[in-house]
Design an enzyme around this catalytic site. Structure first.
Site, PDB file in Angstrom:
ATOM      1  N   ASP A  42       6.626   1.652  -4.409  1.00  0.00           N
ATOM      2  CA  ASP A  42       7.988   1.722  -3.881  1.00  0.00           C
ATOM      3  C   ASP A  42       8.728   2.926  -4.458  1.00  0.00           C
ATOM      4  OD1 ASP A  42       8.343   0.730  -6.431  1.00  0.00           O
ATOM      5  OD2 ASP A  42       9.433  -1.076  -5.827  1.00  0.00           O
ATOM      6  N   SER A  43       8.056   3.671  -5.329  1.00  0.00           N
ATOM      7  CA  SER A  43       8.559   4.981  -5.761  1.00  0.00           C
ATOM      8  C   SER A  43       8.752   5.916  -4.586  1.00  0.00           C
ATOM      9  CB  SER A  43       7.592   5.609  -6.768  1.00  0.00           C
ATOM     10  OG  SER A  43       6.259   5.588  -6.287  1.00  0.00           O
ATOM     11  N   ASP A  81       3.042  -2.068  -3.725  1.00  0.00           N
ATOM     12  CA  ASP A  81       4.211  -2.701  -4.335  1.00  0.00           C
ATOM     13  C   ASP A  81       4.905  -3.618  -3.342  1.00  0.00           C
ATOM     14  OD1 ASP A  81       4.213  -1.684  -6.914  1.00  0.00           O
ATOM     15  OD2 ASP A  81       5.410   0.067  -6.391  1.00  0.00           O
ATOM     16  N   LYS A 110       1.551  -5.805  -5.835  1.00  0.00           N
ATOM     17  CA  LYS A 110       2.107  -5.725  -7.186  1.00  0.00           C
ATOM     18  C   LYS A 110       3.521  -6.277  -7.202  1.00  0.00           C
ATOM     19  CE  LYS A 110       3.051  -1.652  -9.234  1.00  0.00           C
ATOM     20  NZ  LYS A 110       4.505  -1.739  -9.560  1.00  0.00           N
ATOM     21  N   GLU A 112       6.905  -7.107  -9.865  1.00  0.00           N
ATOM     22  CA  GLU A 112       7.524  -6.840 -11.154  1.00  0.00           C
ATOM     23  C   GLU A 112       8.060  -8.136 -11.756  1.00  0.00           C
ATOM     24  OE1 GLU A 112      10.455  -3.761 -10.907  1.00  0.00           O
ATOM     25  OE2 GLU A 112       9.116  -2.339  -9.915  1.00  0.00           O
ATOM     26  N   GLU A 179       4.704  -0.161 -18.182  1.00  0.00           N
ATOM     27  CA  GLU A 179       5.461   1.082 -18.024  1.00  0.00           C
ATOM     28  C   GLU A 179       6.432   1.287 -19.176  1.00  0.00           C
ATOM     29  OE1 GLU A 179       8.185   3.483 -14.719  1.00  0.00           O
ATOM     30  OE2 GLU A 179       7.160   1.625 -14.172  1.00  0.00           O
TER      31      GLU A 179
END
Length: 262
Positions: A42-43, A81, A110, A112, A179
């Site tokens: 999602d970057s 993501d 993925k 978070e 991270e």
């Protein structure tokens, strides 16, 4: 490449090279260069859309870019993501949205978050969807953190992160991203869990490394993050830069001390 292969790489000590990817052409280049895992991150909200963070990225965006990457990939394992708001509400919501990403070509999703995500991770894995966890600096919580800062530097936070990592692995997560955490903590996590641990700004003792494609090619406005190395310098071509990145990860010459937080 598959999840079993990645697990075997961890077991024999072979480092895993991960790179973000958002389209078919760069996916094909990365695939050819030997990247083990392509992360449809999602970057893309920052690198492709020009936002200040990842929060504006939609599920439809992630589906589209996953499909593009899958079309350009033959060998690498594809992780996508789950964007902000697509998995936090209920495990059922997460499952419905993860199905769409898997249908678009993802082989793993993925999410978070730590202990709060355990029920969701369990729910997805029990229904056949491989899950990668993400601890430390979780960019979707950037406003809660007050910016992009190194996490888990004090003893209590470090202990909590280690506990969360163990719990995610026990819940069925097949991989974990760490991270911006101290290198010693990342090393402890990698040793404590049986699943591959991929670091970004987490030191050289993780089971693999990930960078944002544009960062490792030197495509960024302003100052680059400390954990980034510009592999385009002296490479001569994008393909060679990616090959050099893969080689550096495998040889454990990247990241160096200068890319690491203590």
């Amino acid at each position: 490449m598959n999840l079993l292969t990645l697990q075997q790489m961890k077991e024999r000590g072979e480092k895993i090279a991960v790179l973000t990817s958002y389209d078919a052409s760069f996916a094909a280049l990365s695939d050819k260069a030997g990247v083990d895992v392509l992360l449809v991150g999602d970057s893309l909200g920052m690198t492709m859309q020009g936002h200040a963070n990842t929060l504006a990225v939609s599920l439809r965006d992630m589906e589209y870019h996953t499909r593009c990457v899958a079309n350009g990939t033959q060998h690498a394992f594809i992780v996508t993501d789950m964007p902000f708001g697509s998995f936090q509400k209920t495990p059922e919501q997460a499952f419905e949205n993860a199905v769409l990403l898997m249908a678009a070509g993802a082989q793993m999703v993925k999410v978070e978050g730590g202990a709060i995500m355990l029920e969701t991770v369990r729910f997805l894995v029990e229904r056949g969807i491989p899950v990668c966890g993400h601890l430390g600096l979780t960019p979707q919580s950037v406003h809660q953190f007050g910016g992009y800062r190194v996490q888990a530097r004090d003893e209590a936070a470090a202990r909590q992160l280690l506990d969360d990592a163990k719990a995610l692995a026990a819940a069925g997560a097949g991989m974990l991203v760490l991270e911006m955490v101290p290198a010693a903590l990342a090393a402890a996590v990698s040793q404590a869990v049986h699943i591959p641990v991929i670091g970004i700004g987490a030191g050289k003792y993780c089971d693999g490394q990930v960078l944002v494609l544009q960062d490792m090619l030197g495509i960024y406005a302003g100052k680059s993050p400390r954990f980034v190395r510009n592999f385009m310098q002296g490479a001569g071509s994008i393909e060679q830069a990616i090959c050099d990145y893969v080689a550096a990860v495998k040889a454990q010459t990247f990241p160096g001390i200068e890319h690491t937080f203590e």
